[in-house]
Design a protein around this motif. Sequence first.
Motif, PDB file in Angstrom:
ATOM      1  N   GLY A 107       0.826  -1.205   0.000  1.00 51.77           N
ATOM      2  CA  GLY A 107       0.000   0.000   0.000  1.00 51.77           C
ATOM      3  C   GLY A 107       0.854   1.247   0.000  1.00 51.77           C
ATOM      4  N   SER A 108       0.219   2.378  -0.075  1.00 56.73           N
ATOM      5  CA  SER A 108       0.909   3.665  -0.083  1.00 56.73           C
ATOM      6  C   SER A 108       0.113   4.659   0.746  1.00 56.73           C
ATOM      7  CB  SER A 108       1.071   4.206  -1.508  1.00 56.73           C
ATOM      8  OG  SER A 108       1.822   3.322  -2.310  1.00 56.73           O
ATOM      9  N   SER A 126     -13.906  12.661   4.140  1.00 61.13           N
ATOM     10  CA  SER A 126     -13.055  11.701   4.850  1.00 61.13           C
ATOM     11  C   SER A 126     -13.837  10.460   5.256  1.00 61.13           C
ATOM     12  CB  SER A 126     -12.435  12.367   6.079  1.00 61.13           C
ATOM     13  OG  SER A 126     -13.439  12.792   6.986  1.00 61.13           O
ATOM     14  N   HIS A 127     -15.078  10.621   5.703  1.00 62.12           N
ATOM     15  CA  HIS A 127     -15.893   9.460   6.069  1.00 62.12           C
ATOM     16  C   HIS A 127     -16.269   8.643   4.834  1.00 62.12           C
ATOM     17  CE1 HIS A 127     -16.534   9.874  10.380  1.00 62.12           C
ATOM     18  NE2 HIS A 127     -16.634  11.170  10.215  1.00 62.12           N
ATOM     19  N   ILE A 136      -8.152   4.060   4.161  1.00 60.12           N
ATOM     20  CA  ILE A 136      -8.480   4.521   5.507  1.00 60.12           C
ATOM     21  C   ILE A 136      -7.785   5.850   5.746  1.00 60.12           C
ATOM     22  CG2 ILE A 136      -6.575   3.209   6.530  1.00 60.12           C
ATOM     23  CD1 ILE A 136      -8.324   2.886   9.029  1.00 60.12           C
ATOM     24  N   VAL A 137      -8.475   6.774   6.390  1.00 56.28           N
ATOM     25  CA  VAL A 137      -7.922   8.102   6.653  1.00 56.28           C
ATOM     26  C   VAL A 137      -6.971   8.029   7.840  1.00 56.28           C
ATOM     27  CG1 VAL A 137      -8.463  10.484   7.223  1.00 56.28           C
ATOM     28  CG2 VAL A 137      -9.981   9.203   5.710  1.00 56.28           C
ATOM     29  N   VAL A 146      -6.005  19.022   3.426  1.00 60.31           N
ATOM     30  CA  VAL A 146      -5.366  17.865   2.808  1.00 60.31           C
ATOM     31  C   VAL A 146      -5.706  16.630   3.638  1.00 60.31           C
ATOM     32  CG1 VAL A 146      -3.196  16.793   2.099  1.00 60.31           C
ATOM     33  CG2 VAL A 146      -3.494  19.263   1.891  1.00 60.31           C
ATOM     34  N   LEU A 147      -6.130  15.563   2.965  1.00 60.94           N
ATOM     35  CA  LEU A 147      -6.380  14.278   3.602  1.00 60.94           C
ATOM     36  C   LEU A 147      -5.207  13.351   3.322  1.00 60.94           C
ATOM     37  CD1 LEU A 147     -10.138  13.599   2.706  1.00 60.94           C
ATOM     38  CD2 LEU A 147      -9.215  14.713   4.733  1.00 60.94           C
ATOM     39  N   TYR A 148      -4.779  12.631   4.353  1.00 61.44           N
ATOM     40  CA  TYR A 148      -3.731  11.633   4.200  1.00 61.44           C
ATOM     41  C   TYR A 148      -4.350  10.263   4.454  1.00 61.44           C
ATOM     42  CZ  TYR A 148      -0.500  15.548   4.334  1.00 61.44           C
ATOM     43  OH  TYR A 148       0.160  16.724   4.054  1.00 61.44           O
ATOM     44  N   LEU A 149      -4.280   9.383   3.441  1.00 62.42           N
ATOM     45  CA  LEU A 149      -4.929   8.093   3.508  1.00 62.42           C
ATOM     46  C   LEU A 149      -3.932   6.984   3.189  1.00 62.42           C
ATOM     47  CD1 LEU A 149      -7.011  10.162   1.669  1.00 62.42           C
ATOM     48  CD2 LEU A 149      -8.577   8.384   2.416  1.00 62.42           C
TER      49      LEU A 149
END
Length: 318
Positions: A107-108, A126-127, A136-137, A146-149
């Motif tokens: 994964g990354s 995000s949800h 997954i967040v 910014v979202l990191y997942l």
Amino acid sequence: MPGSDSARRGVVRPDRIRGIVAQWPLILVMVAVWCALWQDFAPHVALTGLAFALLIIGLFPMPDIPFSGRLNPWWSLVFTVRFLVDVVRASVNVTGTVLLRGRRARGSIVGVPLRSHDDLIITLVSHALALVPGSIVLDVDRVRSVLYLHVLDATTDEDVAGFRAKALDVEAGIIRAVGTREDLELVRRFPSSAPPAARPPEGGGLMDPMDLATWAGGALLVVGAVGALYRIVRGPSLLDRAVATDVLLVVFSGMLVLEMAVHRHTHHVVLVVLAAAVGFVGSVTVARFAEDRRPDHSLEDQARVPGTTDVPGGEEGR
């Protein structure tokens, strides 16, 4: 005065009622949860849930949820259908990846810059992404939106770019359903990417307060570490070295906290707690050891016992 109190209550009460009415999205969610818990969506069950929702909001007022006030039924239906299709498709893909590749699957961690800076939109996006299997967040940067997942089976640049495009498509669907008009304009202007981040003005501007605090805190921690190391080397006593070691642990914890504040994460909290525990236990142990090593320790203890004659100078006194 009685008249002024009644007038004040008359002003406050309509404001409170308007505040409760403005929370109608939260009320609808609470009613839906009530009906789902009872597994019955009959009118009398919904009315009971509405009464309890109003009672909870009235007795325990919560912060206002920023809602744009617009709800597009068509785009809400489109988003719901697409979301369900994504869940089914992702479930099949994750199942195939687990069965066929197993531990070889990689994964990354992908950062997804969003268009909107609205807290409600960021939360919904995000949800929605977290509920789809395979992603997954991990963290949310509210300042930069910014979202990191963590994304399963995203090992190439094409996979990462494809997931970012999918996340932006999810955000666009939510904005079309419940977003503000400003966010809708951003979707029209940037249909497949986030708007470019605003660049700081060039020239001799003032230093950012966070950068100034970071440099000042780092300088003070370095000075404290140098002083603690000097005292550990020079001593001269065991207690001096013990206190200096405790100070060095505190400086180490401060550096970890400063690094977490700069990079906006909480990965080193366990190390900070561990360093604090080691410093406390070590200081107590060394203090107890130094107390037991005092040459006149046993004589002082005997001198405190009434009737004891084995004290320094006792024989001469007799």
